[in-house]
Design a protein around this motif. Structure first.
Motif, PDB file in Angstrom:
ATOM      1  N   ILE A  91       0.839  -1.204   0.000  1.00 41.16           N
ATOM      2  CA  ILE A  91       0.000   0.000   0.000  1.00 41.16           C
ATOM      3  C   ILE A  91       0.875   1.257   0.000  1.00 41.16           C
ATOM      4  N   ARG A  92       1.929   1.270   0.818  1.00 45.21           N
ATOM      5  CA  ARG A  92       2.816   2.439   0.875  1.00 45.21           C
ATOM      6  C   ARG A  92       3.500   2.669  -0.472  1.00 45.21           C
ATOM      7  N   ARG A  93       4.025   1.597  -1.055  1.00 42.47           N
ATOM      8  CA  ARG A  93       4.718   1.738  -2.346  1.00 42.47           C
ATOM      9  C   ARG A  93       3.754   2.127  -3.460  1.00 42.47           C
ATOM     10  N   TYR A  94       2.544   1.593  -3.412  1.00 46.60           N
ATOM     11  CA  TYR A  94       1.569   1.954  -4.444  1.00 46.60           C
ATOM     12  C   TYR A  94       1.193   3.431  -4.318  1.00 46.60           C
ATOM     13  N   ALA A  95       1.068   3.929  -3.106  1.00 49.88           N
ATOM     14  CA  ALA A  95       0.794   5.355  -2.898  1.00 49.88           C
ATOM     15  C   ALA A  95       1.911   6.202  -3.505  1.00 49.88           C
ATOM     16  N   ASP A  96       3.158   5.788  -3.302  1.00 51.61           N
ATOM     17  CA  ASP A  96       4.296   6.509  -3.889  1.00 51.61           C
ATOM     18  C   ASP A  96       4.238   6.474  -5.417  1.00 51.61           C
ATOM     19  N   THR A  97       3.888   5.317  -5.969  1.00 48.86           N
ATOM     20  CA  THR A  97       3.796   5.171  -7.420  1.00 48.86           C
ATOM     21  C   THR A  97       2.727   6.097  -7.994  1.00 48.86           C
ATOM     22  N   LEU A  98       1.579   6.144  -7.336  1.00 48.62           N
ATOM     23  CA  LEU A  98       0.514   7.036  -7.800  1.00 48.62           C
ATOM     24  C   LEU A  98       0.968   8.491  -7.763  1.00 48.62           C
ATOM     25  N   ALA A  99       1.668   8.856  -6.707  1.00 48.80           N
ATOM     26  CA  ALA A  99       2.147  10.238  -6.582  1.00 48.80           C
ATOM     27  C   ALA A  99       3.123  10.587  -7.705  1.00 48.80           C
ATOM     28  N   GLU A 100       3.985   9.645  -8.056  1.00 46.29           N
ATOM     29  CA  GLU A 100       4.970   9.876  -9.121  1.00 46.29           C
ATOM     30  C   GLU A 100       4.305  10.017 -10.493  1.00 46.29           C
ATOM     31  N   ALA A 101       3.211   9.329 -10.698  1.00 49.75           N
ATOM     32  CA  ALA A 101       2.561   9.297 -12.008  1.00 49.75           C
ATOM     33  C   ALA A 101       1.248  10.080 -12.023  1.00 49.75           C
ATOM     34  N   THR A 102       1.105  11.036 -11.121  1.00 47.37           N
ATOM     35  CA  THR A 102      -0.147  11.791 -11.009  1.00 47.37           C
ATOM     36  C   THR A 102      -0.637  12.354 -12.338  1.00 47.37           C
ATOM     37  N   PRO A 103       0.211  12.990 -13.168  1.00 48.35           N
ATOM     38  CA  PRO A 103      -0.316  13.539 -14.430  1.00 48.35           C
ATOM     39  C   PRO A 103      -0.940  12.469 -15.321  1.00 48.35           C
ATOM     40  N   LEU A 104      -0.333  11.291 -15.381  1.00 48.66           N
ATOM     41  CA  LEU A 104      -0.887  10.218 -16.201  1.00 48.66           C
ATOM     42  C   LEU A 104      -2.221   9.753 -15.653  1.00 48.66           C
ATOM     43  N   PHE A 105      -2.312   9.545 -14.346  1.00 49.72           N
ATOM     44  CA  PHE A 105      -3.555   9.039 -13.772  1.00 49.72           C
ATOM     45  C   PHE A 105      -4.668  10.084 -13.864  1.00 49.72           C
ATOM     46  N   ARG A 106      -4.324  11.343 -13.771  1.00 47.12           N
ATOM     47  CA  ARG A 106      -5.345  12.388 -13.982  1.00 47.12           C
ATOM     48  C   ARG A 106      -5.830  12.353 -15.418  1.00 47.12           C
ATOM     49  N   PHE A 107      -4.887  12.206 -16.344  1.00 47.28           N
ATOM     50  CA  PHE A 107      -5.268  12.105 -17.754  1.00 47.28           C
ATOM     51  C   PHE A 107      -6.211  10.917 -17.957  1.00 47.28           C
ATOM     52  N   MET A 108      -5.847   9.756 -17.386  1.00 48.39           N
ATOM     53  CA  MET A 108      -6.679   8.557 -17.534  1.00 48.39           C
ATOM     54  C   MET A 108      -8.066   8.786 -16.968  1.00 48.39           C
ATOM     55  N   HIS A 109      -8.149   9.456 -15.837  1.00 47.15           N
ATOM     56  CA  HIS A 109      -9.431   9.717 -15.195  1.00 47.15           C
ATOM     57  C   HIS A 109     -10.290  10.652 -16.044  1.00 47.15           C
ATOM     58  N   GLU A 110      -9.660  11.667 -16.634  1.00 46.75           N
ATOM     59  CA  GLU A 110     -10.407  12.685 -17.378  1.00 46.75           C
ATOM     60  C   GLU A 110     -10.660  12.297 -18.832  1.00 46.75           C
ATOM     61  N   ASN A 111      -9.995  11.265 -19.326  1.00 47.93           N
ATOM     62  CA  ASN A 111     -10.121  10.842 -20.726  1.00 47.93           C
ATOM     63  C   ASN A 111     -10.425   9.353 -20.807  1.00 47.93           C
ATOM     64  N   GLN A 112     -11.448   8.941 -20.083  1.00 46.08           N
ATOM     65  CA  GLN A 112     -11.730   7.516 -19.965  1.00 46.08           C
ATOM     66  C   GLN A 112     -12.081   6.862 -21.297  1.00 46.08           C
ATOM     67  N   ALA A 113     -12.748   7.564 -22.183  1.00 45.59           N
ATOM     68  CA  ALA A 113     -13.099   6.982 -23.481  1.00 45.59           C
ATOM     69  C   ALA A 113     -11.839   6.696 -24.295  1.00 45.59           C
ATOM     70  N   THR A 114     -10.914   7.626 -24.309  1.00 42.50           N
ATOM     71  CA  THR A 114      -9.656   7.432 -25.033  1.00 42.50           C
ATOM     72  C   THR A 114      -8.873   6.275 -24.435  1.00 42.50           C
ATOM     73  N   VAL A 115      -8.803   6.248 -23.121  1.00 44.63           N
ATOM     74  CA  VAL A 115      -8.083   5.188 -22.422  1.00 44.63           C
ATOM     75  C   VAL A 115      -8.685   3.833 -22.769  1.00 44.63           C
ATOM     76  N   ARG A 116      -9.994   3.766 -22.802  1.00 45.23           N
ATOM     77  CA  ARG A 116     -10.689   2.515 -23.137  1.00 45.23           C
ATOM     78  C   ARG A 116     -10.407   2.136 -24.596  1.00 45.23           C
ATOM     79  N   ASP A 117     -10.484   3.111 -25.515  1.00 41.69           N
ATOM     80  CA  ASP A 117     -10.258   2.837 -26.936  1.00 41.69           C
ATOM     81  C   ASP A 117      -8.845   2.339 -27.212  1.00 41.69           C
ATOM     82  N   LEU A 118      -7.879   2.838 -26.473  1.00 44.77           N
ATOM     83  CA  LEU A 118      -6.478   2.451 -26.696  1.00 44.77           C
ATOM     84  C   LEU A 118      -6.079   1.226 -25.888  1.00 44.77           C
TER      85      LEU A 118
END
Length: 194
Positions: A91-118
């Protein structure tokens, strides 16, 4: 290829990824062109094309690079004993990973159709299921299994749903991690773990 040339090429690739992700976030994936990415980088489209032929290639490479730590974490977790300490560390390491990749995960959250299509979404979902399978005790009752799975989603909620809560992002992240860790701890104890 010598080390210096390899690093320069790696840095250029990373710059392209960073600028593309920035533009995708600003104006959306569909509305961003390779020409705009090249212009923001102040390079020719041909120079950009040397590294990536399409926007999809850029996005997939961003996803693969930024989610590699999740793959590494899954591999590590599979080799560890099924203890509370292991679950808490995941859990601790996954939290760190999410923090490092925040821009990507925000993009994925805000562009779910694109993420699904790709098909990036399917790959990410498979990784989350693998993490879940490592921290969930299969013999635990359903409530404790849900607690473990909820710990992962608590970390996601901290990134997406709680952005506007609290003034100090570090304090918010600490609080989210504490709640996620508590869920895993409570589930482990409920499953009769030590």
């Amino acid at each position: 290829m010598d080390g210096t040339r390899q690093r320069r090429r790696g840095n250029t690739r990373r710059r392209i990824q960073d600028v593309a992700l920035e533009l995708f976030a600003e104006q959306g994936y569909e509305k961003t062109s390779l020409r705009e990415i090249a212009e923001r980088l102040e390079v020719t489209k041909a120079a950009l094309y040397y590294h990536f032929k399409t926007k999809e290639e850029i996005l997939v490479s961003i996803f693969e690079d930024l989610t590699q730590p999740i793959e590494d974490l899954i591999e590590w977790g599979r080799q560890q004993p099924h203890t509370l300490a292991t679950k808490q560390e995941i859990i601790r390491r996954y939290a760190d990973t999410l923090a490092e990749a925040t821009p990507l995960f925000r993009f994925m959250h805000e562009n779910q159709a694109t993420v699904r299509d790709l098909r990036i979404g399917e790959s990410f979902k498979a990784r989350i299921h693998s993490l879940r399978d490592i921290i969930v005790d299969p013999d635990a009752d359903l409530v404790d299994q849900v607690r473990c799975a909820s710990a992962i989603f608590t970390l996601h909620a901290g990134m997406f749903l709680l952005q506007d809560m609290g003034d100090d992002p570090e304090e918010k992240n600490k609080a989210v991690l504490e709640v996620a860790t508590d869920l895993v701890t409570q589930a482990h104890r409920g499953a009769g773990g030590s």
